[in-house]
Design a protein around this motif. Structure first.
Motif, PDB file in Angstrom:
ATOM      1  N   ASP A  53       2.468  -4.959   3.074  1.00  0.00           N
ATOM      2  CA  ASP A  53       2.863  -3.548   3.002  1.00  0.00           C
ATOM      3  C   ASP A  53       4.380  -3.403   2.891  1.00  0.00           C
ATOM      4  OD1 ASP A  53       0.221  -2.873   3.249  1.00  0.00           O
ATOM      5  OD2 ASP A  53       0.365  -2.233   5.343  1.00  0.00           O
ATOM      6  N   ASN A  54       5.116  -4.420   3.336  1.00  0.00           N
ATOM      7  CA  ASN A  54       6.577  -4.369   3.324  1.00  0.00           C
ATOM      8  C   ASN A  54       7.195  -4.881   2.028  1.00  0.00           C
ATOM      9  OD1 ASN A  54       6.502  -3.487   6.025  1.00  0.00           O
ATOM     10  ND2 ASN A  54       6.343  -5.591   6.717  1.00  0.00           N
ATOM     11  N   PHE A  55       6.388  -5.551   1.176  1.00  0.00           N
ATOM     12  CA  PHE A  55       6.994  -6.095  -0.047  1.00  0.00           C
ATOM     13  C   PHE A  55       6.145  -5.971  -1.305  1.00  0.00           C
ATOM     14  CE2 PHE A  55       4.982  -9.786   1.996  1.00  0.00           C
ATOM     15  CZ  PHE A  55       4.323 -10.407   0.948  1.00  0.00           C
ATOM     16  N   SER A  56       4.861  -5.790  -1.198  1.00  0.00           N
ATOM     17  CA  SER A  56       4.011  -5.696  -2.384  1.00  0.00           C
ATOM     18  C   SER A  56       4.191  -4.349  -3.086  1.00  0.00           C
ATOM     19  CB  SER A  56       2.539  -5.869  -2.001  1.00  0.00           C
ATOM     20  OG  SER A  56       1.707  -5.548  -3.100  1.00  0.00           O
ATOM     21  N   VAL A  57       4.445  -4.394  -4.372  1.00  0.00           N
ATOM     22  CA  VAL A  57       4.609  -3.173  -5.171  1.00  0.00           C
ATOM     23  C   VAL A  57       3.343  -2.325  -5.089  1.00  0.00           C
ATOM     24  CG1 VAL A  57       4.892  -2.308  -7.532  1.00  0.00           C
ATOM     25  CG2 VAL A  57       6.263  -4.239  -6.730  1.00  0.00           C
ATOM     26  N   TRP A  58       2.190  -2.978  -5.152  1.00  0.00           N
ATOM     27  CA  TRP A  58       0.922  -2.239  -5.161  1.00  0.00           C
ATOM     28  C   TRP A  58       0.669  -1.558  -3.825  1.00  0.00           C
ATOM     29  CZ3 TRP A  58       0.211  -7.540  -7.035  1.00  0.00           C
ATOM     30  CH2 TRP A  58       0.401  -7.617  -8.413  1.00  0.00           C
ATOM     31  N   ALA A  59       1.045  -2.199  -2.724  1.00  0.00           N
ATOM     32  CA  ALA A  59       0.841  -1.609  -1.401  1.00  0.00           C
ATOM     33  C   ALA A  59       1.731  -0.390  -1.199  1.00  0.00           C
ATOM     34  CB  ALA A  59       1.113  -2.644  -0.306  1.00  0.00           C
ATOM     35  N   GLN A  60       2.810  -0.297  -1.971  1.00  0.00           N
ATOM     36  CA  GLN A  60       3.770   0.792  -1.806  1.00  0.00           C
ATOM     37  C   GLN A  60       3.582   1.916  -2.820  1.00  0.00           C
ATOM     38  OE1 GLN A  60       7.467  -1.350  -2.029  1.00  0.00           O
ATOM     39  NE2 GLN A  60       7.102  -2.415  -0.111  1.00  0.00           N
ATOM     40  N   MET A  61       2.649   1.767  -3.750  1.00  0.00           N
ATOM     41  CA  MET A  61       2.479   2.769  -4.807  1.00  0.00           C
ATOM     42  C   MET A  61       1.949   4.104  -4.295  1.00  0.00           C
ATOM     43  SD  MET A  61       0.889   0.867  -8.091  1.00  0.00           S
ATOM     44  CE  MET A  61       1.912  -0.055  -9.205  1.00  0.00           C
ATOM     45  N   ASP A  62       1.133   4.060  -3.244  1.00  0.00           N
ATOM     46  CA  ASP A  62       0.490   5.280  -2.762  1.00  0.00           C
ATOM     47  C   ASP A  62       0.664   5.382  -1.246  1.00  0.00           C
ATOM     48  OD1 ASP A  62      -1.083   7.440  -2.135  1.00  0.00           O
ATOM     49  OD2 ASP A  62      -2.953   6.576  -2.864  1.00  0.00           O
ATOM     50  N   PRO A  63       1.594   6.247  -0.796  1.00  0.00           N
ATOM     51  CA  PRO A  63       1.797   6.393   0.647  1.00  0.00           C
ATOM     52  C   PRO A  63       0.577   6.989   1.360  1.00  0.00           C
ATOM     53  CG  PRO A  63       3.192   7.935  -0.574  1.00  0.00           C
ATOM     54  CD  PRO A  63       2.509   7.057  -1.580  1.00  0.00           C
ATOM     55  N   ASP A  64      -0.333   7.618   0.611  1.00  0.00           N
ATOM     56  CA  ASP A  64      -1.532   8.212   1.205  1.00  0.00           C
ATOM     57  C   ASP A  64      -2.742   7.277   1.156  1.00  0.00           C
ATOM     58  OD1 ASP A  64      -0.171  10.615   1.745  1.00  0.00           O
ATOM     59  OD2 ASP A  64      -0.500  11.302  -0.320  1.00  0.00           O
ATOM     60  N   MET A  65      -2.519   6.054   0.721  1.00  0.00           N
ATOM     61  CA  MET A  65      -3.588   5.072   0.630  1.00  0.00           C
ATOM     62  C   MET A  65      -4.213   4.860   2.024  1.00  0.00           C
ATOM     63  SD  MET A  65      -3.190   1.044  -0.485  1.00  0.00           S
ATOM     64  CE  MET A  65      -1.790   1.491  -1.459  1.00  0.00           C
ATOM     65  N   VAL A  66      -5.549   4.780   2.068  1.00  0.00           N
ATOM     66  CA  VAL A  66      -6.259   4.512   3.319  1.00  0.00           C
ATOM     67  C   VAL A  66      -6.468   3.007   3.408  1.00  0.00           C
ATOM     68  CG1 VAL A  66      -8.385   4.889   4.623  1.00  0.00           C
ATOM     69  CG2 VAL A  66      -7.397   6.758   3.258  1.00  0.00           C
ATOM     70  N   LYS A  67      -6.044   2.419   4.532  1.00  0.00           N
ATOM     71  CA  LYS A  67      -6.170   0.976   4.720  1.00  0.00           C
ATOM     72  C   LYS A  67      -7.040   0.694   5.925  1.00  0.00           C
ATOM     73  CE  LYS A  67      -1.687   0.197   2.692  1.00  0.00           C
ATOM     74  NZ  LYS A  67      -0.339  -0.252   2.856  1.00  0.00           N
ATOM     75  N   SER A  68      -7.797  -0.393   5.825  1.00  0.00           N
ATOM     76  CA  SER A  68      -8.592  -0.842   6.963  1.00  0.00           C
ATOM     77  C   SER A  68      -8.600  -2.364   6.957  1.00  0.00           C
ATOM     78  CB  SER A  68     -10.016  -0.274   6.892  1.00  0.00           C
ATOM     79  OG  SER A  68     -10.661  -0.686   5.707  1.00  0.00           O
ATOM     80  N   TYR A  69      -8.911  -2.940   8.109  1.00  0.00           N
ATOM     81  CA  TYR A  69      -8.824  -4.386   8.272  1.00  0.00           C
ATOM     82  C   TYR A  69     -10.035  -4.906   9.041  1.00  0.00           C
ATOM     83  CZ  TYR A  69      -4.027  -2.987   7.297  1.00  0.00           C
ATOM     84  OH  TYR A  69      -2.916  -2.426   6.731  1.00  0.00           O
TER      85      TYR A  69
END
Length: 178
Positions: A53-69
Motif C-alpha cells: 500500500d506504501n509503494f504499489s502504483v495499483w494500491a494507490q490508484m483508488d483511495p476508496d478501494m475496499v481491502k480485506s486480508y
C-alpha cells in the motif's frame, strides 16, 4: 452483388480472429532497482503484502478501494484482497505462494473483474553490498485467444513495466527515508 458483399463482410468479421491465431498470448516483465539498505531489512519489508500500500502504483490508484486480508502477513498463504469501482483497479486478490527467506517471495495474482486471470508475480532481493540491495519485481501475464489481439494495440510489457518501476522508485524512497 449481394453475394460479394456478404463474402466481404464475412472476411472482415473473420480476419481479426484469424490474425489472433498468430499473436502472442504471454508477456513477462521484470524491473529492478538498487536500494541503499541491507538486504535483510529490505526483504523483511517487501515480504509483507500490506506494505505494498506504501509503494504499489495499483494500491494507490483508488483511495476508496475496499481491502480485506486472510492469514498472517509475510507468511505463505496470506491473501490480500481488493475491490474497486475503478476499471483500472477492479477486483482481485494476491496470495503469497512461496517464500525463500531473504531472497524471494512468489505471489499469485487473481483478477476477478473487469476480466478474469490468474498470473504469477515475484519480488526478489539480493545483496550487492553491505548496505545495498538489488530488488527485482516481476510479473507474467497471459491473454487468451481472441483477447490476445489486444497485444497489437497495447504494449502491456511497457505499461506494466512503467507501473512496476514507479512502485520500485516509491519503495526506494520509503525505505531510504527510514
Amino acid at each position: 452483388m449481394l453475394k460479394k458483399f456478404s463474402i466481404a463482410v464475412l472476411i472482415l468479421i473473420a480476419l481479426p480472429f484469424i490474425i489472433a491465431l498468430f499473436v502472442q498470448k504471454e508477456y513477462s516483465v521484470i524491473t529492478n532497482i538498487s536500494i541503499d539498505k541491507p538486504v535483510a531489512e529490505v526483504f523483511d519489508y517487501v515480504k509483507h503484502l500490506k506494505n505494498q500500500d506504501n509503494f504499489s502504483v495499483w494500491a494507490q490508484m483508488d483511495p476508496d478501494m475496499v481491502k480485506s486480508y486472510r492469514g498472517t502477513d509475510g507468511t505463505v498463504g496470506f491473501v490480500s484482497r481488493w475491490e474497486s469501482q475503478l476499471e483500472d483497479v477492479g477486483v482481485g486478490e494476491q496470495e503469497i505462494m512461496r517464500i525463500d527467506e531473504g531472497k524471494r517471495i512468489d505471489f499469485e495474482l487473481r483478477f476477478f473483474s473487469p476480466f478474469e486471470s490468474t498470473d504469477p508475480a515475484f519480488m526478489s532481493t539480493e545483496a550487492i553490498g553491505a548496505n545495498q540491495t538489488l530488488v527485482q519485481w516481476g510479473f507474467d501475464g497471459h491473454l487468451d485467444y481472441p483477447m490476445n489481439l489486444m497485444f497489437l494495440f497495447l504494449d502491456f510489457e511497457t505499461m506494466i513495466g512503467n507501473d512496476l518501476n514507479q512502485g520500485l522508485e516509491q519503495l526506494k524512497q520509503q525505505l531510504e527515508s527510514q
